[in-house]
Design a protein around this motif. Structure first.
Motif, mmCIF file in Angstrom:
data_model
loop_
_atom_site.group_PDB
_atom_site.id
_atom_site.type_symbol
_atom_site.label_atom_id
_atom_site.label_comp_id
_atom_site.label_asym_id
_atom_site.label_seq_id
_atom_site.Cartn_x
_atom_site.Cartn_y
_atom_site.Cartn_z
ATOM 1 N N ILE A 233 3.697 -42.359 -20.515
ATOM 2 C CA ILE A 233 3.979 -42.213 -21.941
ATOM 3 C C ILE A 233 2.760 -42.704 -22.710
ATOM 4 N N ILE B 43 12.544 -42.680 -24.934
ATOM 5 C CA ILE B 43 12.834 -41.608 -24.001
ATOM 6 C C ILE B 43 13.858 -42.119 -22.997
ATOM 7 N N ASP C 147 16.364 -36.328 -21.156
ATOM 8 C CA ASP C 147 15.668 -35.795 -22.327
ATOM 9 C C ASP C 147 14.698 -34.690 -21.919
ATOM 10 N N ILE D 165 11.127 -33.049 -22.556
ATOM 11 C CA ILE D 165 9.843 -33.485 -23.087
ATOM 12 C C ILE D 165 8.787 -32.420 -22.814
ATOM 13 N N VAL E 166 3.063 -37.614 -21.120
ATOM 14 C CA VAL E 166 4.079 -37.191 -22.082
ATOM 15 C C VAL E 166 3.399 -36.982 -23.432
ATOM 16 N N LYS F 148 8.497 -35.636 -27.327
ATOM 17 C CA LYS F 148 9.914 -35.628 -26.950
ATOM 18 C C LYS F 148 10.650 -34.712 -27.916
#
Length: 145
Positions: free
Chosen positions: A61, A71, A75, A77, A91, A94
């Motif tokens: 992330i 997150i 979820d 992403i 990532v 999101k």
């Protein structure tokens, strides 16, 4: 009493969460990016994801999202793929639940993707069958014990 020299407390650091209320433009994937669904959070800003292309990757992330965008497992992403490491990704974004539903409606996500569930593929649709996992004892079986 000591004089307050700071600029505020914990709530000032936390900031206002104004981004949730406003609608944002739907962002589609580009070259070097892929949609993914979070399998589980690992801690230290990392998560296991299953990408739409069928590859399981370890994702990092990025700092802009860390402690600001939460997150969770399940979820949807958008991840940026790495040229030099195929099993790792970053990532980028999101998607909110309504944005994920729009992606599925546009055909970006496959039909078998489960959107609003915690863990991907944990239960089948055989939940209506009762009694297969339990052993039934007769009263006389209990008396013999």
């Amino acid at each position: 009493m000591p004089k307050n020299k700071g600029k505020g407390g914990k709530n000032r650091k936390r900031g206002k969460n104004e981004a949730d209320d406003e609608k944002r433009e739907l962002i589609f994937k580009e070259d070097g990016q892929e949609y993914a669904q979070v399998l589980r959070m690992l801690g230290n800003g990392r998560c296991d994801v299953m990408c739409i292309d069928g590859v399981k990757r370890l994702c990092h992330i990025r700092g802009k999202m860390h402690k600001k965008v939460w997150i969770a497992a399940g979820d949807i992403i958008l991840v940026g793929l790495r040229d030099y490491q195929d099993d790792k990704a970053d990532v980028i974004l999101k998607y909110m639940s309504d944005e994920a539903r729009l992606l599925k409606a546009y055909g970006e996500l496959p039909e078998n993707t489960r959107l609003n569930e915690g863990i991907v593929g944990d239960l089948d649709d055989d939940d209506d069958v009762v009694g297969e996992d339990y052993i039934e004892f007769e009263d006389e079986d209990i008396d013999r014990i």
